[in-house]
Write an enzyme that holds these catalytic residues in place. Structure first.
Site, mmCIF file in Angstrom:
data_model
loop_
_atom_site.group_PDB
_atom_site.id
_atom_site.type_symbol
_atom_site.label_atom_id
_atom_site.label_comp_id
_atom_site.label_asym_id
_atom_site.label_seq_id
_atom_site.Cartn_x
_atom_site.Cartn_y
_atom_site.Cartn_z
ATOM 1 C CG ASN A 1 38.491 5.617 43.402
ATOM 2 O OD1 ASN A 1 39.408 6.374 43.658
ATOM 3 N ND2 ASN A 1 37.759 5.745 42.310
ATOM 4 C CE1 TYR A 2 34.975 2.968 48.260
ATOM 5 C CE2 TYR A 2 34.487 3.437 45.958
ATOM 6 C CZ TYR A 2 34.413 3.781 47.293
ATOM 7 O OH TYR A 2 33.786 4.933 47.659
#
Length: 624
Positions: free
Chosen positions: A581-582
């Site tokens: 996600n990051y």
């Protein structure tokens, strides 16, 4: 003299015979080996390498096509709608509910809700007062008038037989025959083929969550005030369908109807409904490997890369704002410093009693921080202690710049522990300011930027080309862990952690013994080879084979030891959240290509499908 020569001649003949027999035996074994290799290789009749069982399908490279510029997400959308939870099946006659020691027959609705509690008897949730209170309140709503008048105390309820029945069912499923499991698998595959795909703009796309969650008891994260409440069954009348006008619309189950059918191509969801616990809207969306999700990911990381170009200007500005005459600007600047430096979430306002008491940067209270002018040899230390997203504790002690420390002292003046630290700031004010600094900038963009740039820097520092593959992967996981620590992605150690570590240590010990035996064997072979010296090359071939055996076992042992180190270091860190996600996947892909690491060592099959755009797009020289 003649006798001496005769004896010497006999010795030579014996040696020659021995070497001939040894050579013949070795050649015979070598003649067999190539046949074995041919059998293993199985080259196809047309020549070339063995084909895989399943030929890879041609993937849609949507990233090479023009994107829509009018705000629409699709032109054509067709799907079959969601799969609903199966209807409730009443319990067998021999499985009874007891109240105050006596068996009691429950109505179908009351019995169904009772089974939700019965299934959870061995879980700590059912011991929590708030869970029990909320459950009993909602359960009584499903009872008949007669049941309500009799069942007035949860402590007098006995769900034991229900619990044992569901436990036995679970065990029976584990003991199912191979044929029974295959039938279930085939039925699931049939459902996936019918409901798990949609057609979007002439391409077949996988749907992420086409099954609607069955009814049950709400658990929530941490000490959620609504835990134990009844999650009601979702019916077709609750569901809004979204598809294109010219598509074949999904049909609801017989005798039912949809709440509404829409044709909104400005949104990406296929169906939606409102859940009853918190009133939030739930959606059926496409799989992470779809164009819609991929484009969103790509755009997210490109926005974070744009921040890289102006982050120093933004940092210079919030430092200047620490000296502002206006308190609201100072508070905004200090909050932004924490979002940048600590990757804190912005934090949203919540209604009291609706969610667990979790906070982000803007909603920090006085009780969540402590200031130390000097601590452990460092000046101006701030201690944070609060519950963040999903009720995960954030605890950190960090040295800050002097002006930040002085401002925090100012913000704390004349306040009670329950008062807001940033009383002149909220997420709306912060987000508006971030948009003014850069188009599309949010606290999450800062988080994504800092996570990705940290990974890239860590990989450069930790990886050396001389390392072998397991050592490089350990370096990658250590770089990933640095990001997970920054983002506070913690987890409880898995329940099976100790057992799995013991099993791994057993393998390591066995491999050490194997290596020790191989080294002894090699030492003996070296001594034998020294005795016969250059009398025949076969001794040296055997010696080389033993050397290779020692090298192979040494490498296997090192892999196991690296695996043990990796597991121990990551037992309380969740690497997956930041990785998926990051972290810009192009950083990982470029690293793999640069150091010759197979992509599958970093991303599994599902993740490779999700990041197909990055795998195709990034070369070894990609820079975030």
């Amino acid at each position: 003299m003649k006798q001496f020569f005769a004896f010497f001649h006999s010795i030579l003949l014996i040696l020659l015979l021995f070497l001939t027999l040894f050579h013949f035996a070795l050649r015979t074994s070598q003649d067999i080996k190539p046949k074995k290799k041919l059998k293993e290789k199985k080259e196809d009749p047309a020549g070339g390498k063995k084909r895989s069982k399943k030929e890879p399908e041609d993937k849609w490279k949507w990233w090479e096509e023009e994107r829509y510029t009018d705000g629409s997400k699709w032109r054509f959308l067709e799907h079959k709608g969601p799969v609903f939870a199966p209807p409730y099946e009443p319990l067998p006659e021999h499985v009874r509910f007891y109240y105050d020691g006596k068996p009691m027959k429950l109505s179908a609705d009351a019995e169904e809700v009772a089974t939700f509690f019965g299934k959870m008897l061995d879980h700590e949730y059912t011991t929590k007062d708030i869970f029990r209170k909320n459950f009993f309140k909602d359960w009584r709503k499903e009872m008949t008038s007669e049941e309500k008048s009799k069942i007035t105390d949860l402590n007098k309820c006995n769900f034991g037989e229900m619990h044992e029945y569901f436990k036995a069912q679970s065990e029976a499923r584990k003991q199912m025959t191979k044929n029974d499991k295959q039938k279930i698998k085939e039925e699931n595959e049939r459902i996936v083929q019918e409901y798990g795909y949609c057609v979007m703009d002439n391409h077949k796309e996988r749907i992420g969550n086409f099954r609607i969650e069955p009814p049950g008891l709400f658990r929530g994260r941490g000490d959620h005030p609504k835990m134990g409440m009844l999650k009601r069954r979702i019916r077709p009348e609750d569901v809004i369908i979204n598809c294109s006008k010219d598509s074949k619309h999904p049909k609801p189950p017989p005798g039912t109807r949809w709440k509404e059918v829409r044709h909104d191509n400005k949104v990406t969801w296929l169906a939606s409904w409102t859940e009853n616990i918190q009133g939030s809207i739930k959606y059926i969306m496409l799989n992470p490997s779809s164009r819609i999700k991929g484009e969103k990911d790509w755009q997210k990381y490109e926005t974070a890369r744009r921040l890289k170009k102006c982050v120093e200007r933004i940092r210079a500005q919030y430092r200047d704002d620490w000296k502002s005459k206006e308190m609201r600007i100072r508070q905004r600047a200090v909050a932004l410093y924490f979002i940048d430096k600590l990757a804190l979430r912005a934090g949203n306002e919540k209604e009291e009693g609706e969610t667990a008491d979790t906070v982000g940067c803007c909603s920090l209270r006085v009780e969540h921080i402590k200031l130390y002018p000097e601590l452990d040899g460092q000046d101006y230390v701030v201690e944070f202690d609060f519950l963040g997203k999903d009720s995960i504790r954030y605890y950190n002690k960090i040295p800050v710049e002097k002006r930040v420390f002085k401002n925090l002292q100012l913000f704390l003046e004349n306040k009670q522990p329950e008062d807001d630290l940033f009383d002149r700031l909220n997420t709306s004010i912060l987000n508006k300011h971030l948009q003014e600094l850069m188009d599309g900038l949010t606290a999450k963009v800062f988080r994504t930027y800092n996570a990705s740039i940290t990974l890239q820097q860590q990989l450069k520092e930790l990886t050396t080309s001389e390392d072998n593959v397991p050592a490089k992967i350990l370096s990658y996981n250590r770089a990933n862990r640095a990001v997970a620590i920054l983002c506070n992605h913690q987890r409880a150690p898995p329940k099976t952690f100790e057992k799995s570590m013991q099993n791994l240590q057993t393998k390591i010990d066995a491999k050490k013994q194997q290596l020790s035996a191989a080294k002894k064997d090699l030492k003996s072979a070296v001594m034998e080879t020294g005795l016969v010296y250059l009398m025949h090359s076969v001794f040296f071939r055997a010696l080389e084979a033993k050397k290779k055996t020692v090298a192979r076992i040494s490498e296997q042992l090192m892999k196991l030891e690296v695996q043990a180190t990796d597991r121990e270091e990551n037992k309380q860190i969740a690497l997956g959240t930041s990785k998926l996600n990051y972290l810009d996947p192009r950083i990982s892909v470029a690293w793999c290509k640069k150091f010759g690491i197979p992509i599958e060592k970093i991303y599994n099959k599902t993740q490779r499908e999700k990041f197909a755009w990055a795998i195709d797009m990034a070369d070894k020289d990609f820079e975030f």
